[in-house]
Design a protein around this motif. Structure first.
Motif, short mmCIF file in Angstrom:
data_model
loop_
_atom_site.label_atom_id
_atom_site.label_comp_id
_atom_site.label_asym_id
_atom_site.label_seq_id
_atom_site.Cartn_x
_atom_site.Cartn_y
_atom_site.Cartn_z
N PHE A 68 -24.63 51.22 59.99
CA PHE A 68 -23.39 51.59 59.07
C PHE A 68 -23.68 53.02 58.69
O PHE A 68 -22.84 53.79 58.56
CB PHE A 68 -23.02 50.57 58.55
CG PHE A 68 -21.83 50.93 57.35
CD1 PHE A 68 -20.53 50.85 57.77
CD2 PHE A 68 -22.08 51.64 56.15
CE1 PHE A 68 -19.39 51.15 57.01
CE2 PHE A 68 -21.10 51.81 55.18
CZ PHE A 68 -19.84 51.54 55.70
N LEU A 69 -24.82 53.01 57.89
CA LEU A 69 -25.26 54.38 56.94
C LEU A 69 -25.59 55.33 58.10
O LEU A 69 -24.89 56.53 57.81
CB LEU A 69 -26.40 54.09 56.20
CG LEU A 69 -27.24 54.96 55.80
CD1 LEU A 69 -26.36 55.77 54.72
CD2 LEU A 69 -28.33 54.87 55.08
N LEU A 114 -22.10 56.45 59.07
CA LEU A 114 -21.47 57.29 58.09
C LEU A 114 -21.90 58.76 57.90
O LEU A 114 -21.35 59.61 57.65
CB LEU A 114 -21.72 56.46 56.78
CG LEU A 114 -20.99 56.90 55.57
CD1 LEU A 114 -19.54 56.85 55.72
CD2 LEU A 114 -21.21 56.18 54.26
N THR A 149 -20.60 60.93 60.81
CA THR A 149 -19.30 61.41 60.65
C THR A 149 -18.93 62.55 59.63
O THR A 149 -18.17 63.16 59.86
CB THR A 149 -18.44 59.98 59.95
OG1 THR A 149 -18.83 59.86 58.62
CG2 THR A 149 -18.26 59.06 60.89
N GLY A 194 -13.77 58.88 62.89
CA GLY A 194 -14.80 58.74 62.17
C GLY A 194 -15.12 57.16 62.01
O GLY A 194 -16.36 56.56 61.81
N LEU A 195 -14.32 56.16 61.93
CA LEU A 195 -14.25 54.82 62.07
C LEU A 195 -14.80 54.39 63.22
O LEU A 195 -15.91 53.17 63.09
CB LEU A 195 -12.92 54.24 61.85
CG LEU A 195 -12.75 52.79 61.70
CD1 LEU A 195 -13.48 52.24 60.42
CD2 LEU A 195 -11.34 52.05 61.62
N ILE A 203 -18.76 54.88 62.89
CA ILE A 203 -19.41 54.02 61.84
C ILE A 203 -19.39 52.68 62.44
O ILE A 203 -20.55 52.09 62.39
CB ILE A 203 -18.46 53.99 60.66
CG1 ILE A 203 -18.29 55.48 59.91
CG2 ILE A 203 -18.84 52.89 59.64
CD1 ILE A 203 -17.62 55.41 58.62
#
Length: 158
Positions: free
Chosen positions: A76-77, A80, A83, A92-93, A96
């Motif tokens: 996840f990091l 992120l 993005t 972006g989603l 992620i």
């Protein structure tokens, strides 16, 4: 350049001794409530022990799940961060979520490899903590007698 602070042994006179940290904390809280100058008080744990509490059996499934759970956060990091440097057209989603999925996958693999490396020598999960057999409340010598009297009142309350 300042000198590093070296650990100093506790000072003061004992004004109370307790079996648990919660009891010692309650005593100091009582002193504080009674407007005693608690900046002159120290709680000292003696006879330290490392206690490891077994929380369950470790299996292949649990090893994979624990690895996947930590991998999700790392993925996840990474997603992120990617993005932040992606084109404006990039979803972006999706980046992620894809990072989280890949993180979970790699985390599960690493969890399984780590479990296999133990060779069955540690097939349980646990939590460790340092505890003391006794907690003493120490007080500055000028106010120790007053603290003892106040704590005697606390012990009469029950």
């Amino acid at each position: 350049m300042s000198q590093p602070t070296l650990p100093l042994p506790p000072t003061g006179l004992p004004v109370g001794s307790y079996a648990t940290y919660a009891e010692a904390q309650r005593a100091v809280d009582f002193l504080s409530d009674e407007k005693f100058p608690v900046e002159n008080v120290t709680i000292v744990g003696s006879d330290l022990q490392m206690v490891e509490r077994v929380t369950g059996r470790l299996t292949w499934g649990r090893a994979a799940a624990a690895g996947a759970a930590s991998g999700i956060w790392f993925g996840f990091l990474v997603g992120l961060l990617l993005t932040l440097f992606a084109d404006a057209d990039t979803n972006g989603l999706a980046v992620i979520l894809l990072g989280a999925v890949w993180g979970a996958l790699f985390g599960a693999v690493f969890g399984l490899v780590g479990y296999a490396a133990t060779g069955g020598r540690r097939d349980f999960t646990s939590r460790s903590q340092i505890v003391a057999k006794r907690y003493d409340v120490l007080c500055d010598s000028r106010t120790a007698e007053q603290a003892r009297e106040m704590l005697a009142r606390l012990s009469l309350r029950g």
